[in-house]
Design an enzyme around this catalytic site. Structure first.
Site, PDB file in Angstrom:
ATOM      1  N   CYS A 129     110.505  85.034  57.303  1.00 28.87           N
ATOM      2  CA  CYS A 129     111.402  85.343  58.295  1.00 28.87           C
ATOM      3  C   CYS A 129     112.173  86.910  58.011  1.00 28.87           C
ATOM      4  CB  CYS A 129     112.544  84.370  58.630  1.00 28.87           C
ATOM      5  SG  CYS A 129     113.708  84.649  59.950  1.00 28.87           S
ATOM      6  N   CYS A 136     123.770  92.657  63.969  1.00 28.87           N
ATOM      7  CA  CYS A 136     123.072  92.656  65.235  1.00 28.87           C
ATOM      8  C   CYS A 136     123.894  93.374  66.285  1.00 28.87           C
ATOM      9  CB  CYS A 136     122.828  91.189  65.583  1.00 28.87           C
ATOM     10  SG  CYS A 136     121.629  91.042  66.998  1.00 28.87           S
ATOM     11  N   CYS A 140     125.031  86.535  70.083  1.00 32.60           N
ATOM     12  CA  CYS A 140     124.694  85.359  70.532  1.00 32.60           C
ATOM     13  C   CYS A 140     125.765  84.405  69.881  1.00 32.60           C
ATOM     14  CB  CYS A 140     123.299  84.743  70.290  1.00 32.60           C
ATOM     15  SG  CYS A 140     122.109  86.025  70.966  1.00 32.60           S
ATOM     16  N   CYS A 143     124.859  81.852  66.859  1.00 30.40           N
ATOM     17  CA  CYS A 143     124.278  82.352  65.699  1.00 30.40           C
ATOM     18  C   CYS A 143     125.139  83.448  64.740  1.00 30.40           C
ATOM     19  CB  CYS A 143     123.165  83.641  66.158  1.00 30.40           C
ATOM     20  SG  CYS A 143     122.294  84.569  64.948  1.00 30.40           S
ATOM     21  N   HIS A 251     117.567  79.068  75.220  1.00 33.41           N
ATOM     22  CA  HIS A 251     118.663  78.244  74.750  1.00 33.41           C
ATOM     23  C   HIS A 251     119.401  77.620  75.915  1.00 33.41           C
ATOM     24  CE1 HIS A 251     117.456  79.535  71.114  1.00 33.41           C
ATOM     25  NE2 HIS A 251     117.955  80.829  71.089  1.00 33.41           N
ATOM     26  N   CYS A 369     117.660  78.750  60.556  1.00 34.25           N
ATOM     27  CA  CYS A 369     117.762  79.475  61.831  1.00 34.25           C
ATOM     28  C   CYS A 369     119.294  79.720  62.169  1.00 34.25           C
ATOM     29  CB  CYS A 369     116.830  78.762  62.791  1.00 34.25           C
ATOM     30  SG  CYS A 369     115.122  78.661  62.608  1.00 34.25           S
TER      31      CYS A 369
END
Ligand code: SF4
Length: 394
Positions: A129, A136, A140, A143, A251, A369
């Site tokens: 990954c 980022c 989100c 996350c 999602h 994740c």
């Protein structure tokens, strides 16, 4: 971070920053760029194509970083290369190994920034990954990376360098002359680490093209999956210029909920995203689009949501990856119950779509994740300072 993220990100491709001592790092250069820098540093033009092939093989097939070990090159030429170039990859700061075999690496890149990389071994494959940004661009809300402001984009060298770093750690470089061993510990790449890959398109593209090149790491494009949160203008380009498989951080089944979970939805909503996916140039039954769906208790996990999801993706060759939410410190959500997740999966499955439930891996080392985050903060320094540090020319 306002959610009307601009289409063009100002954190652009990092020009070839001369590492310490002013040498050029060859890792991450496309074949064309490698040819150009070899000629610029004294390689005769008529030899350049051959030299590119030889050096490419040493770096990406055999994993050699020392020019003096490149024995099919003349000694004088090796010395000449060593004068001007280096073969550098991100430095491993720490490595954690989960009880389930998952490995999480914290690696340092130019400017002292750090990103996380995760290796997930399975019986029939080994998946890396890979991260594409420090922090980022997006936020989100489920996350962990989304709580880390964007510091900068990774260069193509820093992206493909993560694959090389993992191959070092797995001892996966073949030895010149040894019998070819087809088994691979690192067989798949997912661009699902830190960052939105489509907000760093050119570097991600160049890095994946290096990884797919048959005379080097030689990973099949069908074993590379790029996951986007929905940067609609760059979706078709992914098929045309990279050719890997596509996954979408979906999602939610209403704009109201997706605006909260995946704020880029306010820029390109569900309808616009689905239209871009219906027009995806590589859409086939053998190359389905993966809809990633994190299961959040009482937020997006009802039977109505499941039925709505099936309706929304109708006509798109797809599979739905259900991701039990992986909690992180301060996370505002809870994972749906197993019964709820299975009931949801069953509705999707009954409608004719594969609905695998992703097994959380590496939870004990915050490698699952949505759990990735590095300590690199942008707070202290302005973007200009950080980009100057990393050699970004404005
Ligand atoms: S899910 Fe992806 S795009 Fe969204 S904040 Fe996390 S890393 Fe960024």
């Amino acid at each position: 971070m306002t959610n009307s993220a601009p289409i063009t990100q100002d954190v652009h491709t990092i020009p070839r920053k001369l590492p310490e001592g002013g040498k050029v790092n060859l890792v991450g250069l496309t074949r064309e760029a490698l040819r150009d820098v070899l000629i610029a540093h004294g390689t005769p033009e008529k030899q350049a194509k051959m030299r590119v092939g030889q050096i490419w093989q040493w770096i990406y097939q055999w994993g050699v970083r020392d020019f003096h070990a490149m024995t099919n090159l003349a000694k004088a030429y090796r010395a000449q290369l060593d004068e001007a170039f280096v073969v550098e990859i991100p430095e491993v700061v720490s490595k954690q190994v989960s009880s389930d075999g998952t490995r999480k690496y914290l690696v340092r890149i130019a400017g002292g920034h750090e990103v996380e990389v995760v290796y997930i071994p399975e019986t029939d494959r080994g998946t890396l990954c890979v991260s594409s940004q420090v922090g980022c661009t997006l936020t989100c809300s489920f996350c962990h990376t989304g709580t880390q402001k964007l510091v900068r984009n990774l260069t193509a060298g820093e992206i493909v360098g993560q694959i090389m770093m993992a191959r070092d750690d797995l001892g996966e470089w073949p030895v010149p002359g040894a019998p070819k061993d087809e088994t691979r510990l690192l067989s798949n790449i997912v661009l699902m680490g830190m960052g939105e890959p489509l907000y760093n398109f050119e570097n991600v593209r160049d890095a994946m093209k290096i990884a797919m090149d048959g005379e080097g790491i030689s990973l099949s494009r069908r074993r590379i999956t790029l996951s986007t949160s929905g940067v609609v203008p760059e979706i078709a380009r992914t098929a045309e210029e990279i050719g890997c498989l596509l996954a979408v951080s979906f999602h939610a089944t209403t704009d109201e909920v997706r605006d909260k979970l995946v704020p880029i939805n306010k820029r390109w909503n569900i309808e616009e995203l689905l239209n871009a996916l219906r027009d995806y140039p590589r859409l086939t039954n053998s190359e389905r689009i993966t809809f990633e769906y994190v299961m959040l208790h009482g937020v997006n996990d009802s039977d109505e949501d499941a039925h709505r999801l099936v309706k929304l993706i109708e006509g798109i060759p797809a599979k739905v990856n259900l991701i039990p939410f992986n909690e992180w410190p301060g996370a505002p959500y809870k994972r749906s119950s197993n019964n709820r997740i299975h009931a949801f999966a069953n509705i999707i499955y009954q409608a004719g779509y594969a609905s695998p439930i992703r097994t959380p891996r590496g939870e004990d080392i915050l490698a699952a994740c949505g759990q990735l985050k590095s300590a690199t903060e942008r707070a202290r320094k302005s973007r200009k300072q950080i980009e100057a540090e990393a050699g970004v020319k404005n």
